[in-house]
Scaffold this active site. Structure first.
Site, short mmCIF file in Angstrom:
data_model
loop_
_atom_site.label_atom_id
_atom_site.label_comp_id
_atom_site.label_asym_id
_atom_site.label_seq_id
_atom_site.Cartn_x
_atom_site.Cartn_y
_atom_site.Cartn_z
N ASP A 41 7.13 9.40 1.91
CA ASP A 41 6.42 10.69 2.09
C ASP A 41 7.22 11.81 1.42
O ASP A 41 6.66 12.71 0.80
CB ASP A 41 6.30 11.06 3.58
N VAL B 51 0.85 -1.20 0.00
CA VAL B 51 0.00 0.00 0.00
C VAL B 51 0.88 1.25 0.00
O VAL B 51 0.61 2.22 -0.73
CB VAL B 51 -0.95 -0.03 1.23
C1 LIG Z 1 -14.67 20.39 -6.55
C2 LIG Z 1 -13.25 20.43 -6.15
C3 LIG Z 1 -12.64 19.13 -6.27
C4 LIG Z 1 -11.34 19.09 -5.64
C5 LIG Z 1 -10.76 17.80 -5.87
C6 LIG Z 1 -10.25 17.14 -4.71
C7 LIG Z 1 -9.88 17.98 -3.57
C8 LIG Z 1 -9.09 17.18 -2.65
C9 LIG Z 1 -8.74 17.92 -1.53
C10 LIG Z 1 -8.00 17.57 -0.60
C11 LIG Z 1 -7.35 16.32 -0.40
C12 LIG Z 1 -6.36 16.49 0.65
C13 LIG Z 1 -5.95 15.22 1.16
C14 LIG Z 1 -4.78 15.32 2.04
C15 LIG Z 1 -4.68 14.13 2.85
C16 LIG Z 1 -3.41 14.04 3.56
C17 LIG Z 1 -3.37 12.76 4.25
C18 LIG Z 1 -2.01 12.40 4.61
O1 LIG Z 1 -1.41 11.59 3.98
O2 LIG Z 1 -1.48 13.00 5.68
C19 LIG Z 1 -0.26 12.50 6.08
C20 LIG Z 1 -0.09 12.88 7.49
C21 LIG Z 1 1.29 12.55 8.07
O3 LIG Z 1 1.46 11.18 8.09
P1 LIG Z 1 2.76 10.41 8.67
O4 LIG Z 1 2.72 10.38 10.15
O5 LIG Z 1 2.83 9.13 7.93
O6 LIG Z 1 3.97 11.27 8.19
C22 LIG Z 1 4.97 11.85 9.01
C23 LIG Z 1 5.08 13.29 8.53
O7 LIG Z 1 5.25 13.27 7.15
C24 LIG Z 1 6.22 14.02 9.19
O8 LIG Z 1 6.41 15.21 8.47
P2 LIG Z 1 6.38 16.60 9.21
O9 LIG Z 1 4.98 16.80 9.68
O10 LIG Z 1 7.38 16.45 10.31
O11 LIG Z 1 6.80 17.58 8.20
C25 LIG Z 1 7.53 13.28 9.13
O12 LIG Z 1 8.39 13.89 10.04
C26 LIG Z 1 7.42 11.83 9.49
O13 LIG Z 1 8.61 11.24 9.05
C27 LIG Z 1 6.26 11.14 8.78
O14 LIG Z 1 6.16 9.84 9.24
O15 LIG Z 1 -1.15 12.23 8.18
C28 LIG Z 1 -1.80 12.98 9.05
O16 LIG Z 1 -1.34 13.99 9.44
C29 LIG Z 1 -3.09 12.46 9.55
C30 LIG Z 1 -4.18 13.47 9.39
C31 LIG Z 1 -4.63 13.60 7.96
C32 LIG Z 1 -5.70 14.59 7.86
C33 LIG Z 1 -6.23 14.67 6.47
C34 LIG Z 1 -7.28 15.70 6.46
C35 LIG Z 1 -7.96 15.81 5.14
C36 LIG Z 1 -8.90 16.88 5.28
C37 LIG Z 1 -9.67 17.33 4.37
C38 LIG Z 1 -9.75 16.79 3.04
C39 LIG Z 1 -11.09 17.10 2.49
C40 LIG Z 1 -11.03 18.24 1.68
C41 LIG Z 1 -12.26 18.48 0.94
C42 LIG Z 1 -11.95 19.42 -0.08
C43 LIG Z 1 -13.08 19.86 -0.83
C44 LIG Z 1 -12.62 20.75 -1.87
C45 LIG Z 1 -13.71 21.26 -2.63
MG LIG Z 2 3.53 8.80 5.91
#
Ligand SMILES: CCCCCCCC/C=C\CCCCCCCC(=O)OC[C@H](COP(=O)(O)O[C@@H]1[C@H](O)[C@H](OP(=O)(O)O)[C@@H](O)[C@H](O)[C@H]1O)OC(=O)CCCCCCC/C=C\CCCCCCCC
Ligand SMILES: [Mg+2]
Ligand SMILES: Nc1ccn([C@@H]2O[C@H](COP(=O)(O)O)[C@@H](O)[C@H]2O)c(=O)n1
Ligand SMILES: [Mg+2]
Length: 223
Positions: free
Chosen positions: A91, A31
C-alpha cells in the site's frame, strides 16, 4: 469513514470476482503484487506526462485489487501475518507512486513548485499517518482512532479529482483546477489526521504507563 461504510458494499460486489480468481488458482499474494505493479505503472507512466485521465483509468483498474486480495484470503481461510505485512507494505509503495507521479508532473511539464511541494507533502504525510498506527500498535497500544482522512479517503479524493481533471485534455474547460484543490484537501486532511493519531497515541501511552505504575505499586503493597 469510507473504510467503515463503503467496505461492506465493495466486499459484496467483489466477492464473486474474488471467488472466480480462487477457482482459477490465483493466490491472494499474486493479486497484491500485480495490483501494486499496475498502480505503480499507471501512476509513474501517465501522471508525470500530465495524462491524468488515462493514468487514473489504469490505476482504478488495479487499485481495487487491494480489496480483492484480502477478500480472497478470507474466503480461503488463509488470512496470514505475511499477507497483512505484504498488503500494508505494498500500500505504501502504491501511495508513493501516485503522489510521486503528481510531484513529477508539477516539477516538470506542470511547472508549479508550490503544487510539487503539496504533492510531496501528501506523499510524506500519508506515509507518516499510516506509520503512526503501525508503530503505536507495535508498542502494544490500541491506537483507537482512524482520523479524518484515512487511506481510502486519500485515494478517492485524489483519484476522482485526477480523473476529472484529465477531462480537460478532451476539451472540458476549467476542470483541471480540481486536482490542485484535491491535493490541498488531502494535505490539510492528512495533517489533521496525523495530529489526531499522535494525540491519541500520547494519551494511550500515558494511560498504559499509569496503569503499569499502579499495578507495580499494588504488587509492592501485597509483598
Ligand atoms: C469521467 C471521469 C473518469 C474518471 C476516471 C476514473 C475515476 C476513478 C475514480 C475513483 C477511483 C477511486 C478508487 C479508490 C479505491 C480505493 C480502494 C482501496 O484500495 O482502498 C484501500 C482501503 C484501505 O485498505 P487496507 O485496509 O488494505 O489498508 C490499510 C490502510 O492503508 C491503512 O492506512 P491508513 O488508513 O492508516 O493511512 C494502513 O494503516 C494499513 O496498514 C493498511 O492495511 O480500503 C478501504 O478503505 C475500503 C473502502 C474502499 C472504498 C472505496 C470507495 C470508492 C468510492 C468511489 C469510487 C467511485 C468514484 C466514481 C468516480 C466518478 C468520477 C467521475
Ligand atoms: Mg491494503
Ligand atoms: N496477500 C494478502 C493480502 C491480504 N491478506 C489478509 O487480508 C487483510 C487485508 O484485507 P483487505 O480487505 O484490506 O485487503 C490482511 O490484513 C491479511 O489478513 C492476506 O492474507 N494476504
Ligand atoms: Mg488488501
Amino acid at each position: 469513514m469510507l473504510n467503515k461504510y463503503a467496505r461492506a458494499f465493495f466486499t459484496r460486489v467483489l466477492t464473486p470476482f474474488a471467488a472466480f480468481l480462487i477457482r482459477r488458482g490465483v493466490s491472494p499474494d499474486t493479486v497484491t503484487l500485480i495490483g501494486t505493479a499496475g498502480v505503480v505503472a499507471g501512476a509513474l507512466v501517465f501522471y508525470p506526462m500530465g495524462e491524468f485521465f488515462w493514468g487514473t483509468v489504469v490505476i482504478t483498474l488495479f487499485v481495487f485489487s487491494d480489496l480483492v486480495d484480502g477478500n480472497m484470503a478470507r474466503q480461503l481461510g488463509r488470512s496470514s501475518r505475511w499477507g497483512a505485512f505484504l498488503d500494508s507494505t505494498l500500500d505504501r509503495v502504491a501511495d508513493g507512486a501516485i503522489f510521486g507521479g503528481f510531484a513529477l508532473w508539477y516539477a516538470g511539464g506542470g511547472d508549479d513548485v508550490a503544487l510539487c511541494a503539496v504533492s510531496i507533502f501528501c506523499l510524506a504525510s500519508g506515509q507518516v499517518v499510516s506509520y503512526t498506527k503501525a508503530r503505536g500498535e507495535s508498542i502494544g497500544l490500541p491506537v483507537a482512532v482512524n482520523g479524518l482522512v484515512e487511506r481510502a479517503e486519500r485515494l478517492v479524493v485524489s483519484l476522482v479529482a485526477a480523473g476529472l481533471a484529465g477531462l480537460h485534455a478532451f476539451g472540458v474547460p476549467g476542470i483541471q483546477y480540481l486536482l490542485p484543490v484535491a491535493l490541498w484537501i488531502v494535505a490539510v486532511g492528512s495533517l489533521v489526521t496525523l495530529i489526531q493519531r499522535v494525540v491519541t497515541v500520547r494519551r494511550e501511552s500515558a494511560e498504559a504507563e499509569a496503569a503499569e505504575r499502579q499495578g507495580a505499586r499494588g504488587s509492592e503493597a501485597a509483598k
